[in-house]
Structures are given as C-alpha cells and as structure tokens.
Design a protein around this motif. Structure first.
Motif, PDB file in Angstrom:
ATOM      1  N   ARG A   1       0.820  -1.209   0.000  1.00  0.00           N
ATOM      2  CA  ARG A   1       0.000   0.000   0.000  1.00  0.00           C
ATOM      3  C   ARG A   1       0.861   1.270   0.000  1.00  0.00           C
ATOM      4  N   TYR A   2       1.988   1.210   0.726  1.00  0.00           N
ATOM      5  CA  TYR A   2       2.893   2.359   0.732  1.00  0.00           C
ATOM      6  C   TYR A   2       3.564   2.530  -0.633  1.00  0.00           C
ATOM      7  N   ARG A   3       3.914   1.430  -1.291  1.00  0.00           N
ATOM      8  CA  ARG A   3       4.510   1.527  -2.632  1.00  0.00           C
ATOM      9  C   ARG A   3       3.491   2.101  -3.617  1.00  0.00           C
ATOM     10  N   TRP A   4       2.252   1.644  -3.485  1.00  0.00           N
ATOM     11  CA  TRP A   4       1.198   2.166  -4.371  1.00  0.00           C
ATOM     12  C   TRP A   4       1.028   3.670  -4.170  1.00  0.00           C
ATOM     13  N   ALA A   5       0.986   4.122  -2.911  1.00  0.00           N
ATOM     14  CA  ALA A   5       0.811   5.547  -2.629  1.00  0.00           C
ATOM     15  C   ALA A   5       1.980   6.363  -3.176  1.00  0.00           C
ATOM     16  N   ARG A   6       3.195   5.842  -3.030  1.00  0.00           N
ATOM     17  CA  ARG A   6       4.354   6.574  -3.548  1.00  0.00           C
ATOM     18  C   ARG A   6       4.273   6.718  -5.073  1.00  0.00           C
ATOM     19  N   ARG A   7       3.933   5.633  -5.762  1.00  0.00           N
ATOM     20  CA  ARG A   7       3.833   5.692  -7.223  1.00  0.00           C
ATOM     21  C   ARG A   7       2.732   6.656  -7.661  1.00  0.00           C
ATOM     22  N   GLN A   8       1.590   6.603  -6.959  1.00  0.00           N
ATOM     23  CA  GLN A   8       0.497   7.506  -7.304  1.00  0.00           C
ATOM     24  C   GLN A   8       0.899   8.969  -7.128  1.00  0.00           C
ATOM     25  N   ASN A   9       1.560   9.275  -6.026  1.00  0.00           N
ATOM     26  CA  ASN A   9       1.957  10.655  -5.772  1.00  0.00           C
ATOM     27  C   ASN A   9       2.998  11.134  -6.783  1.00  0.00           C
ATOM     28  N   GLU A  10       3.914  10.263  -7.173  1.00  0.00           N
ATOM     29  CA  GLU A  10       4.907  10.641  -8.185  1.00  0.00           C
ATOM     30  C   GLU A  10       4.236  10.901  -9.526  1.00  0.00           C
ATOM     31  N   ARG A  11       3.271  10.048  -9.889  1.00  0.00           N
ATOM     32  CA  ARG A  11       2.574  10.236 -11.160  1.00  0.00           C
ATOM     33  C   ARG A  11       1.752  11.517 -11.147  1.00  0.00           C
ATOM     34  N   ARG A  12       1.053  11.773 -10.052  1.00  0.00           N
ATOM     35  CA  ARG A  12       0.253  12.995  -9.960  1.00  0.00           C
ATOM     36  C   ARG A  12       1.125  14.242 -10.016  1.00  0.00           C
ATOM     37  N   LEU A  13       2.287  14.186  -9.376  1.00  0.00           N
ATOM     38  CA  LEU A  13       3.173  15.347  -9.386  1.00  0.00           C
ATOM     39  C   LEU A  13       3.724  15.607 -10.781  1.00  0.00           C
ATOM     40  N   ARG A  14       4.073  14.532 -11.512  1.00  0.00           N
ATOM     41  CA  ARG A  14       4.562  14.710 -12.889  1.00  0.00           C
ATOM     42  C   ARG A  14       3.485  15.335 -13.765  1.00  0.00           C
ATOM     43  N   THR A  15       2.259  14.834 -13.643  1.00  0.00           N
ATOM     44  CA  THR A  15       1.160  15.382 -14.439  1.00  0.00           C
ATOM     45  C   THR A  15       0.919  16.853 -14.103  1.00  0.00           C
ATOM     46  N   PHE A  16       0.973  17.182 -12.814  1.00  0.00           N
ATOM     47  CA  PHE A  16       0.753  18.571 -12.391  1.00  0.00           C
ATOM     48  C   PHE A  16       1.843  19.491 -12.923  1.00  0.00           C
ATOM     49  N   ARG A  17       3.105  19.067 -12.807  1.00  0.00           N
ATOM     50  CA  ARG A  17       4.203  19.923 -13.276  1.00  0.00           C
ATOM     51  C   ARG A  17       4.138  20.133 -14.780  1.00  0.00           C
ATOM     52  N   SER A  18       3.769  19.084 -15.515  1.00  0.00           N
ATOM     53  CA  SER A  18       3.637  19.237 -16.971  1.00  0.00           C
ATOM     54  C   SER A  18       2.523  20.223 -17.314  1.00  0.00           C
ATOM     55  N   ALA A  19       1.371  20.081 -16.655  1.00  0.00           N
ATOM     56  CA  ALA A  19       0.249  20.986 -16.917  1.00  0.00           C
ATOM     57  C   ALA A  19       0.587  22.412 -16.504  1.00  0.00           C
ATOM     58  N   GLU A  20       1.269  22.574 -15.374  1.00  0.00           N
ATOM     59  CA  GLU A  20       1.623  23.918 -14.918  1.00  0.00           C
ATOM     60  C   GLU A  20       2.633  24.568 -15.861  1.00  0.00           C
TER      61      GLU A  20
ATOM     62  N   ARG B   1      -7.827  31.912 -14.582  1.00  0.00           N
ATOM     63  CA  ARG B   1      -8.773  31.066 -13.845  1.00  0.00           C
ATOM     64  C   ARG B   1      -8.514  29.581 -14.067  1.00  0.00           C
ATOM     65  N   LEU B   2      -7.795  29.243 -15.124  1.00  0.00           N
ATOM     66  CA  LEU B   2      -7.558  27.837 -15.459  1.00  0.00           C
ATOM     67  C   LEU B   2      -6.227  27.314 -14.928  1.00  0.00           C
ATOM     68  N   ARG B   3      -5.646  27.999 -13.969  1.00  0.00           N
ATOM     69  CA  ARG B   3      -4.370  27.533 -13.425  1.00  0.00           C
ATOM     70  C   ARG B   3      -4.537  26.147 -12.803  1.00  0.00           C
ATOM     71  N   PRO B   4      -3.673  25.198 -13.142  1.00  0.00           N
ATOM     72  CA  PRO B   4      -3.806  23.841 -12.584  1.00  0.00           C
ATOM     73  C   PRO B   4      -3.667  23.850 -11.070  1.00  0.00           C
ATOM     74  N   SER B   5      -4.534  23.086 -10.388  1.00  0.00           N
ATOM     75  CA  SER B   5      -4.433  22.983  -8.938  1.00  0.00           C
ATOM     76  C   SER B   5      -3.551  21.811  -8.554  1.00  0.00           C
ATOM     77  N   ARG B   6      -2.833  21.987  -7.477  1.00  0.00           N
ATOM     78  CA  ARG B   6      -1.938  20.928  -7.007  1.00  0.00           C
ATOM     79  C   ARG B   6      -2.768  19.716  -6.609  1.00  0.00           C
ATOM     80  N   PRO B   7      -2.353  18.522  -7.030  1.00  0.00           N
ATOM     81  CA  PRO B   7      -3.165  17.334  -6.762  1.00  0.00           C
ATOM     82  C   PRO B   7      -3.162  16.961  -5.290  1.00  0.00           C
ATOM     83  N   GLY B   8      -4.206  16.235  -4.878  1.00  0.00           N
ATOM     84  CA  GLY B   8      -4.270  15.740  -3.514  1.00  0.00           C
ATOM     85  C   GLY B   8      -3.248  14.636  -3.275  1.00  0.00           C
TER      86      GLY B   8
END
Length: 368
Positions: free
Chosen positions: A12-31, A208-215
């Motif tokens: 579960r911890y490995r899954w959470a780490r991978r999810q957070n890394e993927r969300r951060l990459r997507t956010f940085r690309s969009a930003e 108004r369309l600035r990407p929001s940081r993921p949860g």
C-alpha cells in the motif's frame, strides 16, 4: 525496516508513492504548459499596444509607400502560393490567440508555390516582393482570409482575383506574422481596441484555469486490484472465468455414442498413410476460439474501458480518469461529456462551442 499498515503489508505504501509521483509529474507538466501559454498571451498583449510601425522601417525596400503608410513587419524569406482550384475562404475576422502546436514546413493539398521573396506588412496592405514581380493584397479589398492550423500558410482572397493566393513562411516566423497581419487589418477597420479587449479576456480566462496541485494519495486509498497486473479489468475477467469454467464443464457430457474416450496430454500418432482423421461434424474449427484483442481504437490502456470506437457518451467519468488520460488544465470544471482535443488532451466540455478552444479544437469523442 519497511513501513507497513495495520495488516503488516508494504504494497500500500509503494502504491501511494507511485500515485503521488505520477500525480506530481502530471501537475508539473500541466503547470509548465499553463505558464508558457500565459507568457505568450502577455507578449501578444504588449505587441498589440506597441506595434504601430514606422516609415523608417521601409527604407531600403524596393517598395514605394503612400504618404500615410507605415511598415509593421518584414519577413525576408517567404514564398508566394496559389490555390489550384477555386475555394471560398472565411471572411477576415479579429480572432487572435497563441499558436497551439508546432507548424510543419509543408504545403496543404491543392496549394503550390510559384515565387519566392520578401513579405512586407504595411498599414494598408500585405506585399510579397518576389523574383518574378510584386503581389499586393489590400485590406480594403480583402474578402477572405485563412491561416492553416498545421502549416505556415496564410491564404487570402481579394475582389479583383478569382483564385486565392497567399504566403508560405518559415514556421518560426508564422505565428507573429499572423498576429501582426490581424493587427494591421484591425487598424484598417479601426478595431485595434477589439483585439486588445479580446486578449485581456483570454488572459483573465487563462488565469482562472491555473492547474491545482493534486491531492496526496494515502496508503489507505489503495485497492486490492492494484496488486493484479492490469488492475480492475483483469480482476473482473478472472472472476468471470471462475464462474464460466464450471458451467462449461457441467454442460460437457459423454460422447453421443455412449463410449468414454480418454484424451492423452500428447498429440495422437499420425497413421503411416499420412491421412488424418476427419473432424467430427459440429466440432469447432481450429483457431475459432483464439482470444480477440481489446478494442480501444487508439485510446490508452485504462481500467474504465474508455475508448474511441463508439458506445455511450461519458458525462460523469471515473475520478481517476486523469491518471490514464492526459487531461486539460481545469478538467473538472467542464460541464459536458468527455472528448479528446486535437493536441491529444481530453476535456469534459464536450458539446460546448468552447470545448478544446485552446487545444486545437475537438478531435473525437471518448466513449464508455
């Protein structure tokens, strides 16, 4: 020691780490894309106020200017293009926006290059000073104007010519050239203020369309399907097989002639005559039960089963849709159905005339 949850597992911890890394990459690309577009909009806004041209810019050009005519932009390397067949171009308008995607140095179908030289935008006309002569397009006589969205070609129709013509420019110079041409045309009809107001509106909408940081994904959000390769869809297929296999075995009975035949695990020997035993009538042909590849029609692999093939429109997509598709900034503010834009991103504004407006327009619908 590896961290574990209350059940003593670490996946579960490995899954959470991978999810957070993927969300951060997507956010940085969009930003990053959001910041680049904002810089382009502000640059165009400054250009709209400062670009008024000068008579001095025309010194040294083999072009005689009228008394109140000024030069706004000069592109040294341009080509004259002509349309081979009669076509009706859309009327010139004052729509301005940064270029979406990169232009490719190619000619659209039905367009040919006939001369090369220097393109000059003045306050009254667009001029191509070519090796074979000069071609003028006066704004007052302009009836049609079209910028190719994929090639650095601008086509123009005027009252005194049957067929359209225009210019082919270097891809890097085309976006600013098109914008300055729109400014010059706006000045000719006394509408530069309209262009500036439109840019102000685009800048405000962009803010108004600035990407929001993921949860932050937590280990407690992990599902058991994450342990299975292929995720939830694989689990559903496996469960279906568990139900279907016993049913198939129960429906299979003894041979019609009443004799039980033992089937060896190895192939039966072939007779010396080389004649193989004919298949029993009604038996399945070889290869008929081969598995069919999953239908997606170009859509990325996703556990929701979304594709580009057909089905039902998706008005309420799964919450993790942006983990499998490349979503536009402000995706969840959409109030329509799921569509893919021309640049590959997906939007939830399908059905709206503004859907994918800053991403090249709507390409196709995403089906569920």
């Amino acid at each position: 020691m590896a961290r574990t949850d209350s059940t003593g597992s670490t996946w579960r911890y490995r899954w959470a780490r991978r999810q957070n890394e993927r969300r951060l990459r997507t956010f940085r690309s969009a930003e990053g894309e959001w910041r680049r577009r904002g810089d382009d909009l502000r640059r165009l806004r400054a250009l709209a106020e400062q670009c008024h041209g000068s008579t001095g810019a025309g010194h040294g050009l083999p072009l005689e200017l009228d008394a109140d005519e000024v030069v706004l932009r000069v592109v040294p390397a341009a080509q004259l293009v002509e349309v081979r067949h009669n076509a009706v171009l859309p009327a010139p308008d004052l729509t301005v926006a940064p270029q979406v995607g990169r232009l490719r140095q190619r000619l659209p179908e039905g367009v040919r290059a006939t001369d090369a030289g220097m393109a000059v935008i003045t306050s009254r006309r667009l001029v191509l000073l070519g090796g074979r002569g000069r071609r003028d397009w006066a704004y007052a006589r302009m009836t049609g104007l079209a910028h190719d969205p994929h090639a650095p070609v601008t086509l123009i129709q005027v009252l005194d010519r049957r067929r359209g013509s225009g210019v082919l420019l270097p891809p890097d110079a085309a976006p600013d050239f098109r914008f300055v041409l729109s400014l010059a045309f706006a000045d000719a009809i006394e509408q530069r203020a309209t262009v500036i107001a439109q840019l102000d509106e685009l800048i405000a909408e962009h803010a108004r369309l600035r990407p929001s940081r993921p949860g932050i994904a937590t280990p407690g959000q992990a599902r058991l399907s994450a342990l299975i390769p292929g995720g939830r869809r694989t689990a559903v297929v496996a469960a279906a097989l568990v139900v279907m296999v016993p049913v198939a075995l129960a429906n299979s009975g003894p041979d019609p002639d009443g004799t039980d035949t033992a089937v060896a695990a190895t192939p039966a020997p072939v007779a010396a005559t080389g004649v193989s035993k004919a298949p029993r009538p009604g038996s399945a042909k070889p290869g008929r039960d081969a598995p069919t590849p999953e239908r997606r029609c170009g859509a990325p692999v996703n556990p929701m089963g979304y594709d580009f093939c057909g089905g039902e429109r998706i008005s309420e997509p799964a919450r993790d849709v942006c983990e499998h598709f490349d979503c536009v900034p402000g995706f969840w503010k959409g109030r329509g159905y799921l569509v893919q834009c021309a640049d590959g991103k997906v939007s939830l504004a399908g059905g709206s005339p503004r859907a994918c407006g800053t991403h090249g327009g709507v390409r196709r619908t995403v089906w569920g």
